[in-house]
Design a protein around this motif. Sequence first.
Motif, PDB file in Angstrom:
ATOM      1  N   ILE A  61     -41.820  -0.736  50.908  1.00  0.00           N
ATOM      2  CA  ILE A  61     -40.763  -1.170  49.991  1.00  0.00           C
ATOM      3  C   ILE A  61     -40.315  -2.561  50.413  1.00  0.00           C
ATOM      4  O   ILE A  61     -39.711  -2.723  51.478  1.00  0.00           O
ATOM      5  N   ASP A  62     -40.602  -3.568  49.597  1.00  0.00           N
ATOM      6  CA  ASP A  62     -40.215  -4.932  49.954  1.00  0.00           C
ATOM      7  C   ASP A  62     -38.776  -5.204  49.520  1.00  0.00           C
ATOM      8  O   ASP A  62     -38.153  -4.407  48.811  1.00  0.00           O
ATOM      9  N   GLY A  63     -38.257  -6.349  49.960  1.00  0.00           N
ATOM     10  CA  GLY A  63     -36.865  -6.668  49.689  1.00  0.00           C
ATOM     11  C   GLY A  63     -36.524  -6.797  48.218  1.00  0.00           C
ATOM     12  O   GLY A  63     -35.460  -6.347  47.777  1.00  0.00           O
ATOM     13  N   PHE A  64     -37.419  -7.408  47.431  1.00  0.00           N
ATOM     14  CA  PHE A  64     -37.163  -7.552  46.001  1.00  0.00           C
ATOM     15  C   PHE A  64     -37.080  -6.181  45.324  1.00  0.00           C
ATOM     16  O   PHE A  64     -36.219  -5.940  44.475  1.00  0.00           O
ATOM     17  N   THR A  65     -37.993  -5.285  45.693  1.00  0.00           N
ATOM     18  CA  THR A  65     -38.003  -3.945  45.097  1.00  0.00           C
ATOM     19  C   THR A  65     -36.715  -3.198  45.425  1.00  0.00           C
ATOM     20  O   THR A  65     -36.104  -2.569  44.558  1.00  0.00           O
ATOM     21  N   LEU A  66     -36.286  -3.279  46.676  1.00  0.00           N
ATOM     22  CA  LEU A  66     -35.051  -2.605  47.070  1.00  0.00           C
ATOM     23  C   LEU A  66     -33.855  -3.193  46.341  1.00  0.00           C
ATOM     24  O   LEU A  66     -32.989  -2.453  45.859  1.00  0.00           O
ATOM     25  N   CYS A  67     -33.813  -4.513  46.216  1.00  0.00           N
ATOM     26  CA  CYS A  67     -32.696  -5.162  45.529  1.00  0.00           C
ATOM     27  C   CYS A  67     -32.605  -4.695  44.079  1.00  0.00           C
ATOM     28  O   CYS A  67     -31.518  -4.370  43.589  1.00  0.00           O
ATOM     29  N   LYS A  68     -33.733  -4.655  43.395  1.00  0.00           N
ATOM     30  CA  LYS A  68     -33.747  -4.179  42.005  1.00  0.00           C
ATOM     31  C   LYS A  68     -33.226  -2.753  41.921  1.00  0.00           C
ATOM     32  O   LYS A  68     -32.511  -2.383  40.985  1.00  0.00           O
ATOM     33  N   ARG A  69     -33.603  -1.935  42.895  1.00  0.00           N
ATOM     34  CA  ARG A  69     -33.263  -0.519  42.887  1.00  0.00           C
ATOM     35  C   ARG A  69     -31.769  -0.277  43.092  1.00  0.00           C
ATOM     36  O   ARG A  69     -31.180   0.631  42.493  1.00  0.00           O
ATOM     37  N   ILE A  70     -31.132  -1.102  43.917  1.00  0.00           N
ATOM     38  CA  ILE A  70     -29.745  -0.821  44.303  1.00  0.00           C
ATOM     39  C   ILE A  70     -28.710  -1.701  43.615  1.00  0.00           C
ATOM     40  O   ILE A  70     -27.521  -1.383  43.647  1.00  0.00           O
ATOM     41  N   ARG A  71     -29.134  -2.794  42.953  1.00  0.00           N
ATOM     42  CA  ARG A  71     -28.177  -3.818  42.534  1.00  0.00           C
ATOM     43  C   ARG A  71     -27.134  -3.329  41.554  1.00  0.00           C
ATOM     44  O   ARG A  71     -25.985  -3.814  41.567  1.00  0.00           O
ATOM     45  N   GLU A  72     -27.474  -2.373  40.713  1.00  0.00           N
ATOM     46  CA  GLU A  72     -26.510  -1.907  39.721  1.00  0.00           C
ATOM     47  C   GLU A  72     -25.315  -1.199  40.370  1.00  0.00           C
ATOM     48  O   GLU A  72     -24.229  -1.162  39.798  1.00  0.00           O
ATOM     49  N   GLU A  73     -25.510  -0.646  41.563  1.00  0.00           N
ATOM     50  CA  GLU A  73     -24.443   0.117  42.206  1.00  0.00           C
ATOM     51  C   GLU A  73     -23.879  -0.559  43.453  1.00  0.00           C
ATOM     52  O   GLU A  73     -22.815  -0.178  43.931  1.00  0.00           O
TER      53      GLU A  73
END
Length: 223
Positions: A61-73
């Motif tokens: 899981i790269d940083g961009f993927t994690l950011c997309k996953r969590i950014r809404e919350e």
Amino acid sequence: MGEKVSNILVIDDEEDICKLIKNALSNQKYIIETRNNAIDISVDELKKFDLILMDVMMPKIDGFTLCKRIREEIDCPIIFITAKILEEDIIEGFSIGGDDYIKKPFSILELRARVAAHLRRENREHHNTLSTNGLRFDLQAKELFFNDIKISLTKGEYNICELLAKHKGQVFSLEQIFVKTYGYDKNSDNSAIREHIKNIRAKINLYIDNPIETVWGVGYKWI
């Protein structure tokens, strides 16, 4: 009243980088936690942090993927640590909700300065801002920003954006948008909203994919 101690999370698959950052920031009245991967990090766990520093290039899981996953919350500042310095990579990081980036190798002074600046702004503006889709609303000044670039909107255009962004996913008809933006007594018609939406899209599209979606036969929503 004592100075607030900020909780910072560092995510980097290089253990030496995690140790370096922890040592650099631990003396700055911060509490630092480190992780060597982004696997199994829950949103609830992330909510306790005031700032997140994360590597871009990590296995699984790269940083961009994690950011997309969590950014809404997760609305705390996210700073990418990256060796990727191509302009398109930097733009992608901002467009998915990153607040800043630090290029590897970095200096300790730069690291401390960037972290301090974001935490100062966060503490100052936390209750007066709304961050979504890579954009930041200054709710007090009634201004919209991409990163630190102000997007030039008219008063009406800004009000439409704020209304839709505050009710993300909710569909508003032209009449509802008009009434909530201008009130009942304004001497105009709903078709003006279509022109405003067209102008908003043209301006925001310069920075990110436009978040205002047309729901045919009904109205518009912020996605």
